[in-house]
Design an enzyme around this catalytic site. Structure first.
Site, short mmCIF file in Angstrom:
data_model
loop_
_atom_site.label_atom_id
_atom_site.label_comp_id
_atom_site.label_asym_id
_atom_site.label_seq_id
_atom_site.Cartn_x
_atom_site.Cartn_y
_atom_site.Cartn_z
N LYS A 35 0.84 -1.20 0.00
CA LYS A 35 0.00 0.00 0.00
C LYS A 35 0.88 1.25 0.00
O LYS A 35 2.09 1.18 0.26
CB LYS A 35 -0.91 -0.02 1.24
CG LYS A 35 -0.16 0.03 2.57
CD LYS A 35 -1.10 -0.27 3.75
CE LYS A 35 -0.33 -0.27 5.06
NZ LYS A 35 -1.16 -0.76 6.17
N ARG A 133 -10.77 0.03 15.00
CA ARG A 133 -10.64 0.84 13.80
C ARG A 133 -11.62 0.32 12.74
O ARG A 133 -12.58 0.99 12.41
CB ARG A 133 -9.19 0.77 13.31
CG ARG A 133 -8.81 1.81 12.32
CD ARG A 133 -7.31 1.81 12.03
NE ARG A 133 -6.86 0.62 11.31
CZ ARG A 133 -5.62 0.48 10.83
NH1 ARG A 133 -4.72 1.44 11.01
NH2 ARG A 133 -5.27 -0.62 10.19
N TYR A 261 12.74 31.43 5.61
CA TYR A 261 11.46 32.08 5.89
C TYR A 261 11.29 32.39 7.38
O TYR A 261 11.67 31.59 8.23
CB TYR A 261 10.30 31.18 5.44
CG TYR A 261 10.13 31.14 3.94
CD1 TYR A 261 10.07 32.31 3.18
CD2 TYR A 261 10.01 29.92 3.28
CE1 TYR A 261 9.91 32.26 1.80
CE2 TYR A 261 9.84 29.86 1.91
CZ TYR A 261 9.79 31.03 1.17
OH TYR A 261 9.62 30.97 -0.18
N MET A 310 9.07 24.82 0.92
CA MET A 310 8.34 23.87 0.09
C MET A 310 9.29 23.05 -0.79
O MET A 310 9.13 21.83 -0.92
CB MET A 310 7.33 24.60 -0.81
CG MET A 310 6.42 23.65 -1.56
SD MET A 310 5.33 24.48 -2.71
CE MET A 310 4.35 25.49 -1.62
C1 LIG Z 1 -0.35 -1.71 6.96
C2 LIG Z 1 -0.92 -2.96 7.50
C3 LIG Z 1 -0.10 -4.10 7.71
C4 LIG Z 1 1.41 -4.06 7.59
O1 LIG Z 1 1.96 -3.65 8.83
P1 LIG Z 1 3.55 -3.52 9.06
O2 LIG Z 1 3.68 -3.06 10.47
O3 LIG Z 1 4.03 -2.49 8.07
O4 LIG Z 1 4.14 -4.86 8.81
C5 LIG Z 1 -0.72 -5.28 8.07
N1 LIG Z 1 -2.07 -5.35 8.26
C6 LIG Z 1 -2.87 -4.27 8.11
C7 LIG Z 1 -4.32 -4.41 8.36
C8 LIG Z 1 -2.33 -3.03 7.76
O5 LIG Z 1 -3.12 -1.97 7.64
#
Ligand SMILES: *Cc1c(COP(=O)(O)O)cnc(C)c1O
Length: 365
Positions: A35, A133, A261, A310
């Site tokens: 992801k 969650r 800045y 930036m």
């Molecule tokens: C991102 C994620 C993972 C991976 O977790 P890591 O700590 O990066 O290994 C696994 N399961 C879910 C549901 C996640 O959102």
């Protein structure tokens, strides 16, 4: 070199993959999480490399991330951790496996599958065991099992899973164990009727701290990219990302001169500064400014002075022998993203996934 480049070192990804595999029993499948552009690298490149290594599953957060992998020709099963109702048509079109975490998604998916006459569609049921969650309540396990049996024509239960809240924190081991216990109860509900389902609950730190809870699949992300939430693990992994830039210009400030800045840095003595072509639009947030973050120039640490702009940062090179055109390492084998992130009060996950798409990627195979 005259610009900022993010190198993606695939040999290191292969090394980390092998390291994680070695922690697993022979029958445990590995889902590689790609992801967020493969944790800031390149999702397609990372996924293709993992597939060539024999990864069993891939995981993404959103449907469009999975669609991009399919369009790149990746055929491996892909779990979408957070599918949304509006994307279910694309999800089905591209044969992505949804995490079904609530009744709303379940009903919407069933309706779509029936409409398009898609049978035996693979899904993963997500249970909430304490992260609060996403996920069904564990008390609904029996009822959901029955519902799936009843809808066996439409739904194929490919996975039952949950996610740990604090697997990286030994101070929270007692809590993690309650999550694992709840998950074990859920597994017991499903196992008799769904013996071939993948049960998965461990992320990177889960794999490292609770190997007994591997079941038949684990989901790892950060460790594949070279960070393991612990110095002793980091020492055995290799960072996939190297972020390099270059010195654009050097300035000499005299006592009383200000820099950047809002004049946030005031020189209290003669100070040499180097201006670098990367800033908060590239993912080096303002949190790294005013002495918190640093980069490596000719093997020495140069702190970021004043506010992060930036498109640029200025660093202190008073004590460093360097000139315009010299290479600067922001993240790399001897410039840990974890250390840099910690210096600014954050974590490697945030730093590397925040490296923006503006930075040119260079794949090293
Ligand atoms: C991102 C994620 C993972 C991976 O977790 P890591 O700590 O990066 O290994 C696994 N399961 C879910 C549901 C996640 O959102």
């Amino acid at each position: 070199m005259s610009e900022t480049v993010l190198e993606i070192h695939l040999p290191n990804l292969r090394h980390n993959y092998t390291f994680i595999r070695k922690q697993l029993s022979a029958t445990t499948k590995l889902l590689g999480v790609v992801k967020a552009f493969g944790y800031g690298s390149d999702a397609v490149e990372a996924a293709k490399c993992l597939v060539a290594q024999g990864v069993d599953y891939l995981g993404v957060a959103y449907v469009h991330e999975g669609v991009a992998l399919r369009k790149a020709g990746i055929k491996t099963p892909i779990l979408v951790l957070h599918p949304q109702q509006s994307n279910l048509a694309a999800l089905i079109e591209y044969k992505l496996e949804p995490s079904v975490y609530c009744q709303l998604i379940l009903d919407a998916l069933l309706e779509r599958l029936k409409e398009s006459n898609e049978s035996h569609y693979p899904i993963h049921l997500k249970f909430n065991t304490g992260l609060n969650r996403l996920g069904f309540d564990s008390n609904n396990a029996l009822e959901l099992g029955a519902l799936l049996k009843q809808n066996a024509q439409w739904l194929l239960l490919q996975g039952v899973y949950s996610h740990l809240a604090a697997s990286d924190d030994v101070g929270e081991d007692a809590f993690t164990k309650t999550q694992l216990k709840t998950f074990a109860e859920i597994v017991n509900v499903f196992k008799p009727n769904f013996p071939n389902t993948n049960f998965h609950v461990l992320n990177t730190s889960g794999v490292l701290h609770f190997p007994e809870a591997q079941y038949n699949m684990v989901r790892t992300g950060i460790s594949l990219y070279g960070y393991g939430n612990h110095p002793s693990i980091d020492a055995q992994l290799k960072p996939v990302l190297t972020l390099k830039t270059v010195i654009s210009q050097i300035h000499t400030l005299k006592k009383g001169d200000t820099l950047g800045y809002n004049r946030a840095f005031v020189a209290n003595a003669k100070t040499l500064t180097a201006t670098l072509p990367l800033g908060h639009a590239d993912g080096i947030g303002r949190i790294y400014g005013n002495g918190r973050g640093y980069v490596m120039i000719n093997g020495q640490q140069a702190s970021i002075l004043g506010n992060v702009c930036m498109d640029m940062i200025m660093v202190d090179v008073t004590a460093i022998d360097c000139q315009a055109g010299d290479t600067v390492i922001v993240i790399g084998p001897n410039a840990s993203a974890e250390h840099l992130a910690n210096a600014a009060g954050t974590i490697s996950y945030e730093l590397i996934t925040g490296l923006s798409q503006r930075i040119k990627r260079k794949v090293i195979s």
